[in-house]
Design a protein around this motif. Structure first.
Motif, PDB file in Angstrom:
ATOM      1  N   THR A  78       9.722  -1.651   8.550  1.00  0.00           N
ATOM      2  CA  THR A  78       9.583  -0.205   8.369  1.00  0.00           C
ATOM      3  C   THR A  78       9.689   0.115   6.876  1.00  0.00           C
ATOM      4  O   THR A  78       9.653  -0.783   6.034  1.00  0.00           O
ATOM      5  N   GLU A  79       9.833   1.369   6.543  1.00  0.00           N
ATOM      6  CA  GLU A  79       9.802   1.774   5.143  1.00  0.00           C
ATOM      7  C   GLU A  79      10.903   1.140   4.311  1.00  0.00           C
ATOM      8  O   GLU A  79      10.699   0.786   3.144  1.00  0.00           O
ATOM      9  N   HIS A  80      12.093   0.956   4.906  1.00  0.00           N
ATOM     10  CA  HIS A  80      13.236   0.473   4.131  1.00  0.00           C
ATOM     11  C   HIS A  80      13.845  -0.823   4.654  1.00  0.00           C
ATOM     12  O   HIS A  80      14.669  -1.424   3.951  1.00  0.00           O
ATOM     13  N   ILE A  81      13.494  -1.246   5.869  1.00  0.00           N
ATOM     14  CA  ILE A  81      14.189  -2.365   6.514  1.00  0.00           C
ATOM     15  C   ILE A  81      13.177  -3.312   7.152  1.00  0.00           C
ATOM     16  O   ILE A  81      12.204  -2.874   7.773  1.00  0.00           O
ATOM     17  N   ARG A  82      13.442  -4.620   7.019  1.00  0.00           N
ATOM     18  CA  ARG A  82      12.696  -5.644   7.762  1.00  0.00           C
ATOM     19  C   ARG A  82      13.601  -6.182   8.864  1.00  0.00           C
ATOM     20  O   ARG A  82      14.765  -6.487   8.629  1.00  0.00           O
ATOM     21  N   TRP A  83      13.028  -6.330  10.052  1.00  0.00           N
ATOM     22  CA  TRP A  83      13.777  -6.788  11.206  1.00  0.00           C
ATOM     23  C   TRP A  83      13.167  -8.077  11.740  1.00  0.00           C
ATOM     24  O   TRP A  83      11.943  -8.211  11.813  1.00  0.00           O
ATOM     25  N   ALA A  84      14.040  -9.003  12.132  1.00  0.00           N
ATOM     26  CA  ALA A  84      13.628 -10.199  12.865  1.00  0.00           C
ATOM     27  C   ALA A  84      14.508 -10.283  14.102  1.00  0.00           C
ATOM     28  O   ALA A  84      15.729 -10.137  14.012  1.00  0.00           O
ATOM     29  N   SER A  85      13.902 -10.510  15.262  1.00  0.00           N
ATOM     30  CA  SER A  85      14.675 -10.482  16.507  1.00  0.00           C
ATOM     31  C   SER A  85      14.196 -11.566  17.466  1.00  0.00           C
ATOM     32  O   SER A  85      12.997 -11.741  17.675  1.00  0.00           O
ATOM     33  N   SER A  86      15.157 -12.272  18.038  1.00  0.00           N
ATOM     34  CA  SER A  86      14.859 -13.175  19.164  1.00  0.00           C
ATOM     35  C   SER A  86      15.489 -12.636  20.441  1.00  0.00           C
ATOM     36  O   SER A  86      15.660 -13.371  21.423  1.00  0.00           O
ATOM     37  N   LEU A  87      15.823 -11.332  20.456  1.00  0.00           N
ATOM     38  CA  LEU A  87      16.446 -10.735  21.635  1.00  0.00           C
ATOM     39  C   LEU A  87      15.463 -10.717  22.801  1.00  0.00           C
ATOM     40  O   LEU A  87      14.278 -10.439  22.628  1.00  0.00           O
ATOM     41  N   PRO A  88      15.945 -10.975  24.013  1.00  0.00           N
ATOM     42  CA  PRO A  88      15.064 -10.978  25.184  1.00  0.00           C
ATOM     43  C   PRO A  88      14.839  -9.562  25.708  1.00  0.00           C
ATOM     44  O   PRO A  88      15.375  -8.583  25.174  1.00  0.00           O
ATOM     45  N   GLY A 134      17.120   2.537  13.052  1.00  0.00           N
ATOM     46  CA  GLY A 134      17.513   2.025  11.749  1.00  0.00           C
ATOM     47  C   GLY A 134      17.051   2.936  10.619  1.00  0.00           C
ATOM     48  O   GLY A 134      17.794   3.204   9.672  1.00  0.00           O
ATOM     49  N   GLU A 135      15.819   3.432  10.720  1.00  0.00           N
ATOM     50  CA  GLU A 135      15.328   4.368   9.707  1.00  0.00           C
ATOM     51  C   GLU A 135      16.053   5.709   9.791  1.00  0.00           C
ATOM     52  O   GLU A 135      16.309   6.349   8.764  1.00  0.00           O
ATOM     53  N   GLU A 136      16.405   6.135  11.003  1.00  0.00           N
ATOM     54  CA  GLU A 136      17.199   7.358  11.142  1.00  0.00           C
ATOM     55  C   GLU A 136      18.556   7.190  10.464  1.00  0.00           C
ATOM     56  O   GLU A 136      19.063   8.120   9.816  1.00  0.00           O
ATOM     57  N   PHE A 137      19.150   6.014  10.609  1.00  0.00           N
ATOM     58  CA  PHE A 137      20.427   5.777   9.942  1.00  0.00           C
ATOM     59  C   PHE A 137      20.257   5.764   8.427  1.00  0.00           C
ATOM     60  O   PHE A 137      21.101   6.300   7.690  1.00  0.00           O
ATOM     61  N   LYS A 167      13.962   0.456  -5.845  1.00  0.00           N
ATOM     62  CA  LYS A 167      13.832   1.708  -5.096  1.00  0.00           C
ATOM     63  C   LYS A 167      14.573   1.726  -3.767  1.00  0.00           C
ATOM     64  O   LYS A 167      14.518   2.717  -3.040  1.00  0.00           O
ATOM     65  N   TYR A 168      15.263   0.639  -3.435  1.00  0.00           N
ATOM     66  CA  TYR A 168      16.009   0.600  -2.174  1.00  0.00           C
ATOM     67  C   TYR A 168      17.490   0.809  -2.476  1.00  0.00           C
ATOM     68  O   TYR A 168      18.286  -0.123  -2.484  1.00  0.00           O
ATOM     69  N   LEU A 169      17.840   2.034  -2.786  1.00  0.00           N
ATOM     70  CA  LEU A 169      19.189   2.443  -3.181  1.00  0.00           C
ATOM     71  C   LEU A 169      19.654   1.748  -4.450  1.00  0.00           C
ATOM     72  O   LEU A 169      20.840   1.753  -4.757  1.00  0.00           O
ATOM     73  N   GLY A 170      18.714   1.145  -5.181  1.00  0.00           N
ATOM     74  CA  GLY A 170      19.057   0.461  -6.416  1.00  0.00           C
ATOM     75  C   GLY A 170      18.713  -1.003  -6.421  1.00  0.00           C
ATOM     76  O   GLY A 170      18.690  -1.648  -7.479  1.00  0.00           O
ATOM     77  N   GLU A 171      18.437  -1.582  -5.251  1.00  0.00           N
ATOM     78  CA  GLU A 171      17.994  -2.964  -5.142  1.00  0.00           C
ATOM     79  C   GLU A 171      16.461  -3.018  -5.105  1.00  0.00           C
ATOM     80  O   GLU A 171      15.790  -2.053  -4.730  1.00  0.00           O
ATOM     81  N   LYS A 174      13.625  -4.701   0.200  1.00  0.00           N
ATOM     82  CA  LYS A 174      14.082  -4.029   1.404  1.00  0.00           C
ATOM     83  C   LYS A 174      15.283  -4.746   2.017  1.00  0.00           C
ATOM     84  O   LYS A 174      15.494  -5.944   1.827  1.00  0.00           O
ATOM     85  N   PHE A 175      16.049  -3.992   2.767  1.00  0.00           N
ATOM     86  CA  PHE A 175      17.146  -4.559   3.540  1.00  0.00           C
ATOM     87  C   PHE A 175      16.562  -5.380   4.691  1.00  0.00           C
ATOM     88  O   PHE A 175      15.476  -5.073   5.201  1.00  0.00           O
ATOM     89  N   GLU A 176      17.287  -6.419   5.110  1.00  0.00           N
ATOM     90  CA  GLU A 176      16.818  -7.274   6.201  1.00  0.00           C
ATOM     91  C   GLU A 176      17.924  -7.449   7.238  1.00  0.00           C
ATOM     92  O   GLU A 176      19.093  -7.660   6.883  1.00  0.00           O
ATOM     93  N   VAL A 177      17.537  -7.362   8.510  1.00  0.00           N
ATOM     94  CA  VAL A 177      18.466  -7.536   9.625  1.00  0.00           C
ATOM     95  C   VAL A 177      17.871  -8.583  10.562  1.00  0.00           C
ATOM     96  O   VAL A 177      16.730  -8.438  11.016  1.00  0.00           O
ATOM     97  N   VAL A 178      18.640  -9.631  10.845  1.00  0.00           N
ATOM     98  CA  VAL A 178      18.196 -10.696  11.740  1.00  0.00           C
ATOM     99  C   VAL A 178      19.096 -10.687  12.967  1.00  0.00           C
ATOM    100  O   VAL A 178      20.317 -10.854  12.850  1.00  0.00           O
ATOM    101  N   LEU A 179      18.490 -10.483  14.128  1.00  0.00           N
ATOM    102  CA  LEU A 179      19.218 -10.390  15.399  1.00  0.00           C
ATOM    103  C   LEU A 179      18.931 -11.644  16.211  1.00  0.00           C
ATOM    104  O   LEU A 179      17.789 -11.879  16.622  1.00  0.00           O
ATOM    105  N   HIS A 180      19.964 -12.442  16.429  1.00  0.00           N
ATOM    106  CA  HIS A 180      19.820 -13.723  17.124  1.00  0.00           C
ATOM    107  C   HIS A 180      20.306 -13.605  18.567  1.00  0.00           C
ATOM    108  O   HIS A 180      21.437 -13.160  18.804  1.00  0.00           O
TER     109      HIS A 180
END
Length: 399
Positions: A78-88, A134-137, A167-171, A174-180
């Motif tokens: 998305t605009e600010h976050i990359r997500w990776a998920s192996s959730l079923p 995540g973008e709402e947060f 441009k990502y709050l100073g970094e 983008k932020f990244e979240v990996v859900l295993h």
């Protein structure tokens, strides 16, 4: 950065990174999302930049499945976050139907093909919902900081506040979240870049200026999105505050954890993420009503003083009474003095040395000066203001 829900701390200079050999790739599955169809116009309307390829940690979304075999990996940017998920896929329990339907209603405004009264969320739709929230947060956290995207990423101007390098709050990335779905892949993944194997969440800052959190979702609570997402928000709050104005030094532990707990409990008041070094603070069943716990704590004189909290360096050193205090003071500022809180956070994350570089030197003294300049408080003055608010008469509906 330090691991969460705790395991170990280690010296990076001494860490030996164990590289994971590429394993047999997962069985090929369609990489076309059944909901947005990977259609550029539909994705744009839904706030989706890409389903891949994209960077994820030390790899890319193309490489990651070969290193971390799972039933299926799904990626969403998305605009600010990359997500990776192996959730079923997950069945929508009866008690969750109203909440999930409200979230799906928001998503249907951009993905109108989602059917009504679904009984199950497939992995793609599950990640679409998480990414939407995540973008709402992210927008919520920018409101907390009293900033907007256009304040970041521009050239540094003489006389203007330092806002970081990206441009990502100073970094810069983008932020990244990996859900295993399984802790085993989380262990392999974190060992690849940290040199350590952790069983709990790991937050990390990469040299290319990006913040990542890896979360094992194997425990019973985190298998359910009702409890998983507030936990994700807790981690994202830490990442966002650390990234603010460039990650050059950690923010003060007490306000960092207080804000993270406040953001988490805005999503679900009963959710509590416990952090610390291994053995220092075990996960426990948290009380459902933290307001009541704070009242009891203050009445018994067990609350912590701000002057003491300023010197705490590790989250694991915050005992339960300290956590109640940190959360409640953050809540006091958010509810009654949001402008002052944003100025305080900007100050503690924006200190520069004589040469104009970010500096975390003597943060307790910096905090004292900021409290005086912004609110006219000494640390004990903040204690008194907060205790008066925290023990105020309850509104009728809270009795």
């Amino acid at each position: 950065m330090r691991p969460v829900r705790a395991l170990i701390l280690f010296a990076l200079a001494a860490a030996i990174v164990t590289h994971v050999r590429p394993a047999q790739a997962q069985k090929p599955k369609s990489d076309v999302c059944p909901w947005c169809k990977n259609d550029p116009d539909t994705m744009h309307k839904a706030g989706v930049v890409s389903h891949g390829p994209m960077p994820i940690g030390p790899w890319t979304s193309t490489d990651l499945p070969a290193h971390l075999p799972a039933a299926q990996w799904i990626f969403l940017e998305t605009e600010h976050i990359r997500w990776a998920s192996s959730l079923p896929a997950i069945v929508i329990e009866l008690a969750e139907q109203q909440r999930v339907e409200a979230e799906l209603a928001r998503l249907r405004t951009v993905l109108p093909g989602i059917p009504q009264k679904l009984k199950k969320l497939d992995p793609w739709l599950r990640l679409h919902l998480i990414a939407m929230k995540g973008e709402e947060f992210y927008a919520r956290f920018e409101k907390l900081l009293a900033v907007t995207d256009d304040q970041f990423g521009g050239p540094r101007t003489d006389g203007a506040p330092f806002m970081g390098d990206g441009k990502y709050l100073g970094e810069k990335n983008k932020f990244e979240v990996v859900l295993h779905a399984a802790r085993a892949t989380h262990n392999q993944f974190t060992r690849e870049f940290s040199g350590a194997q952790v069983t709990g969440d790991l937050r990390w800052h990469f040299p290319d200026h990006k913040m990542l959190v890896s979360i094992p979702c194997e425990d019973p609570d985190l298998k359910k999105d009702h409890w998983l997402f507030p936990h994700v928000v807790h981690d994202l709050s830490h990442l966002c505050l650390s990234a603010y104005k460039h990650f050059s030094y950690d923010p003060p532990t007490w306000i960092d954890e207080g804000v993270a707990l406040a953001m988490e409990k805005e999503i679900e008041p009963r959710s509590t993420t416990n952090e610390g070094e291994e053995g220092s603070l075990n996960d426990r069943v948290a009380p459902g009503d933290w307001d009541a716990e704070v009242r009891k704590m203050i009445g018994r004189g067990r609350h912590k003083k701000v002057a003491e909290l300023m010197y705490v360096k590790e989250i694991g050193d915050l005992d339960p009474d300290a956590l109640y205090t940190c959360w409640s003071i953050a809540r006091y500022w958010i509810d009654t003095r949001p402008a002052e809180l944003s100025k305080f956070l900007a100050g503690v994350k924006g200190q520069l040395d004589d040469k104009g570089y970010p500096s975390g030197k003597d943060l307790p003294d910096l905090q004292r000066r900021l409290l005086k300049e912004i609110c006219g408080w000494t640390p004990s003055g903040l204690d008194d203001e907060w205790k008066t608010w925290a023990t105020r008469p309850l509104e009728p509906e809270k009795k």
